[in-house]
Scaffold this active site. Structure first.
Site, short mmCIF file in Angstrom:
data_model
loop_
_atom_site.label_atom_id
_atom_site.label_comp_id
_atom_site.label_asym_id
_atom_site.label_seq_id
_atom_site.Cartn_x
_atom_site.Cartn_y
_atom_site.Cartn_z
N VAL A 19 0.90 -0.75 -0.09
CA VAL A 19 0.15 0.08 0.14
C VAL A 19 0.33 1.44 -0.35
O VAL A 19 0.68 2.07 -0.79
CB VAL A 19 -0.69 0.46 1.11
CG1 VAL A 19 -1.43 1.71 1.16
CG2 VAL A 19 -1.89 -1.65 0.89
N GLY A 361 -12.62 -20.43 -6.54
CA GLY A 361 -11.89 -21.39 -5.95
C GLY A 361 -12.17 -22.39 -6.73
O GLY A 361 -12.51 -22.79 -7.04
N CYS A 388 -16.80 -17.11 -11.66
CA CYS A 388 -16.36 -18.19 -11.85
C CYS A 388 -16.20 -19.03 -11.30
O CYS A 388 -17.56 -19.34 -11.59
CB CYS A 388 -14.37 -17.65 -10.72
SG CYS A 388 -13.43 -18.60 -12.83
N GLY A 390 -18.24 -19.32 -8.63
CA GLY A 390 -19.93 -18.94 -8.14
C GLY A 390 -20.74 -19.04 -9.47
O GLY A 390 -21.51 -19.18 -8.97
N HIS A 514 -13.62 -12.86 -13.76
CA HIS A 514 -12.62 -12.07 -12.70
C HIS A 514 -12.61 -10.61 -12.68
O HIS A 514 -12.29 -10.13 -12.92
CB HIS A 514 -11.32 -12.69 -12.54
CG HIS A 514 -11.52 -13.92 -11.79
ND1 HIS A 514 -11.95 -14.63 -10.66
CD2 HIS A 514 -11.46 -15.03 -12.13
CE1 HIS A 514 -11.62 -15.91 -10.27
NE2 HIS A 514 -11.39 -16.42 -11.66
N GLU A 516 -12.82 -8.46 -10.37
CA GLU A 516 -12.60 -7.76 -9.25
C GLU A 516 -11.56 -7.29 -9.39
O GLU A 516 -10.73 -6.52 -9.12
CB GLU A 516 -12.93 -8.98 -8.30
CG GLU A 516 -11.49 -10.29 -8.53
CD GLU A 516 -12.27 -10.98 -8.79
OE1 GLU A 516 -13.61 -10.41 -9.50
OE2 GLU A 516 -11.62 -12.45 -8.73
N1 GLN Z 1 -12.09 -24.64 -10.00
C1 GLN Z 1 -12.55 -23.80 -10.81
C2 GLN Z 1 -11.89 -24.22 -12.50
O1 GLN Z 1 -11.01 -24.15 -12.08
C3 GLN Z 1 -13.13 -22.42 -11.31
C4 GLN Z 1 -11.71 -21.03 -10.90
C5 GLN Z 1 -11.92 -20.06 -10.23
O2 GLN Z 1 -12.91 -20.50 -9.23
N2 GLN Z 1 -11.19 -19.30 -10.37
O3 GLN Z 1 -12.46 -24.10 -12.95
#
Ligand code: GLN
Length: 543
Positions: A19, A361, A388, A390, A514, A516
């Protein structure tokens, strides 16, 4: 003009070196300079891609698909220079390159040593970033770890050599330390004195100190620090606790003239400062009126850094639409043991949420809890944002609960599921090497008309970053569509599904990418803003 600023840290870790370095970058950009940020990580992994989020926090992905340290996310949020694979240097990469050259016989029989071969490789990479663009003015090099660590020594030695070779007008050292408050006693400067001594032993005299302290230091304490460390009085900068947001740090440094001191030391003409974007951001921070509670249902909940960019993006979105976002961190495993998801997410529990976000994840732990969270949000008409994993969870939930394929799953979690609604891409099936082999980096997607995505982005062509191996299975596309699930974005060739939405729902969006990583406090990401707006006002938006 190529000037180099080496930012190191002492006393202990987690003082906010990233930061601080980024805030300095923001100030220099505010003075009209072209700034490039570089992170040197002393670990031996080639990149952060194979590290557990528990070990190292999130993996930040660049446009060119590098899986980097989360500090690059700080750079992206505070500064605007391009970030790519080249901006993240690790010990693993350095040794990999040196050993490869040795095997190729390129050292002509010499003995390969840390000095000069490893240090030359480090210096070469830092100089390469400077040369990338003739308009680069300042390169800020953050050296990971703490002075005194064995692993950081080659990086600090490379910095010492560059300062020595280029002269102090072209390369300076900024050192971050801690001024702890000992209970019942005053603020203590001794750890800072020791930390600077450790730098001096390595041959580096810091030009500027940034002292983390709970409060602003008085003049006498600053003078004492200056005297013991050979640093000028005015160059002892205090990074006191702001109790607002980390994005106030550039302004804290500006008040203490950090940018002017740096520029003076490097002999650079000081231009007019324009920090209006940062002041406007602080005004928005103070003006937030609505509160919204967002449940983050994931699996790496204990460590804030594991979903850092997502938390920051929600905060930025709140700034953009006047909403104070409260994060309710929920380990998805809790939903698996609760008798009713309402006990965890809804009015049946102590902390009902206004919206649910399921982040990315890997691995099967906690997936059923995430599926339950998605089902709860869909049926209770609570805004849901899937990122992703999610998004994949949203598809699995739809298949199980709407299409009644109770065994539907991703092949990541159930290899032989009869309904693999999420499965491996063809080109991923034979991949054995884990590092850097996912679908990674920036790519284009096309958005369909009359979708929440179209409304949020305001256009139909977007570029977002990816990091995943598994995809929406095309063989189920037509059944998914005919059962009502909305597919709102595809790759330009129409082969991959990039996002899904729930019909007849205030705001249920899952994206395979992503977003974010592209959000800034001064420019919130439109998709996060749309989600936070929906959370604060859960009426279906007119498409
Ligand atoms: N595990 C999932 C995949 O490999 C999602 C990856 C993630 O959420 N970055 O497609």
């Amino acid at each position: 003009m190529n000037k180099f600023i080496f930012v190191s840290g002492g006393v202990c870790s987690s003082l906010g070196k990233g930061v601080s370095a980024s805030s300095l970058g923001a100030l220099l950009e505010g003075r009209g300079l072209n700034v490039r940020m570089v992170k040197c990580d002393p670990y031996i992994n080639v990149d952060a891609g194979t590290m557990s989020p528990y070990q190292h926090g999130e993996v930040y992905v660049t446009d060119d698909g590098a899986e980097t340290d989360l500090d690059l996310g700080n750079y992206a949020r505070f500064t605007s220079g391009p970030l790519s694979r080249a901006n993240s240097i690790t010990t693993g990469q350095i040794y990999d390159a040196v050993i490869r050259k040795e095997r190729e016989g390129r050292y002509l029989g010499r003995t390969i040593q840390v000095i000069p071969h490893i240090t030359d490789e480090i210096k070469g990479r830092i100089l390469a970033i400077a040369k990338e663009d003739p308009d680069n003015d300042v390169i800020i090099v953050e050296i990971g770890g703490t002075v005194g660590d064995i692993e950081s020594i080659p990086f600090l030695e490379a910095a010492r050599q560059m300062i020595h070779e280029m002269g102090r007008h072209n390369a300076i050292s900024v050192h971050l330390t801690l001024i702890p408050e000992v209970a019942g006693a005053e603020l203590k400067t001794k750890p800072t004195q020791h930390s600077v001594k450790a730098m001096q032993e390595l041959g580096i005299q810091p030009d500027i100190l940034i002292c983390r302290s709970p409060v602003m230091l008085d003049e006498a304490t600053r003078r004492k620090i200056a005297q013991f460390t050979n640093v000028e009085n005015e160059a002892v900068i205090v990074s006191y606790d702001v109790n607002t947001t980390i994005y106030q740090v550039p302004l804290v440094f500006y008040e203490q003239r950090l940018d002017q001191i740096v520029l003076k030391k490097m002999g650079v003409e000081v231009r007019h400062a324009d920090l209006s974007a940062w002041y406007t951001m602080m005004d928005k921070f103070k003006a937030r009126k609505i509160k919204a509670r967002i449940g983050i249902v994931g699996k790496y909940m204990e460590l804030h850094d594991a979903y850092k960019s997502i938390y920051e993006a929600l905060f930025h979105a709140g700034l953009a639409c006047g909403v104070e976002t409260e994060l309710v961190k929920i380990d998805s495993a809790r939903l698996e043991t609760a008798s009713d998801p309402d006990e965890v997410l809804g009015s049946g529990g102590s902390a009902p949420v206004d919206g649910v976000l399921v982040p990315g994840g890997f691995g099967d732990r906690g997936i059923d809890g995430m599926v339950q969270a998605a089902a709860w949000a869909r049926t209770h008409k609570i805004p849901y944002f899937g990122i992703c994993l999610g998004m994949q969870v949203m598809v699995i939930e739809w298949a199980r609960n709407v299409l009644h394929w109770h065994d539907a799953d991703s092949t990541e979690f159930t290899h032989d599921t009869p309904h693999p609604v999420i499965s491996l891409l063809e080109d991923q099936i034979d991949v054995l090497m884990m590092g850097g082999t996912m679908r990674l980096g920036n790519s284009e997607s096309r958005i369909c008309e009359e979708t929440l995505l179209r409304k949020a982005y305001g256009g139909t062509v977007i570029h977002e970053r990816h990091r995943h191996r598994y995809e929406f299975s095309n063989k189920y596309r037509s059944e998914m569509l005919s059962s009502g699930l909305i597919i709102s974005a595809f790759t330009p060739d129409n082969t991959l599904v990039e996002s899904v939405e729930w019909p007849e729902h205030p705001w249920g969006v899952g994206v395979q990418f992503h977003p974010e990583f592209k959000s800034k406090p001064t420019a919130a990401h439109p998709l996060f803003t749309a989600f936070v707006q929906a959370v604060a006002n859960p009426l279906p938006p007119a498409l």
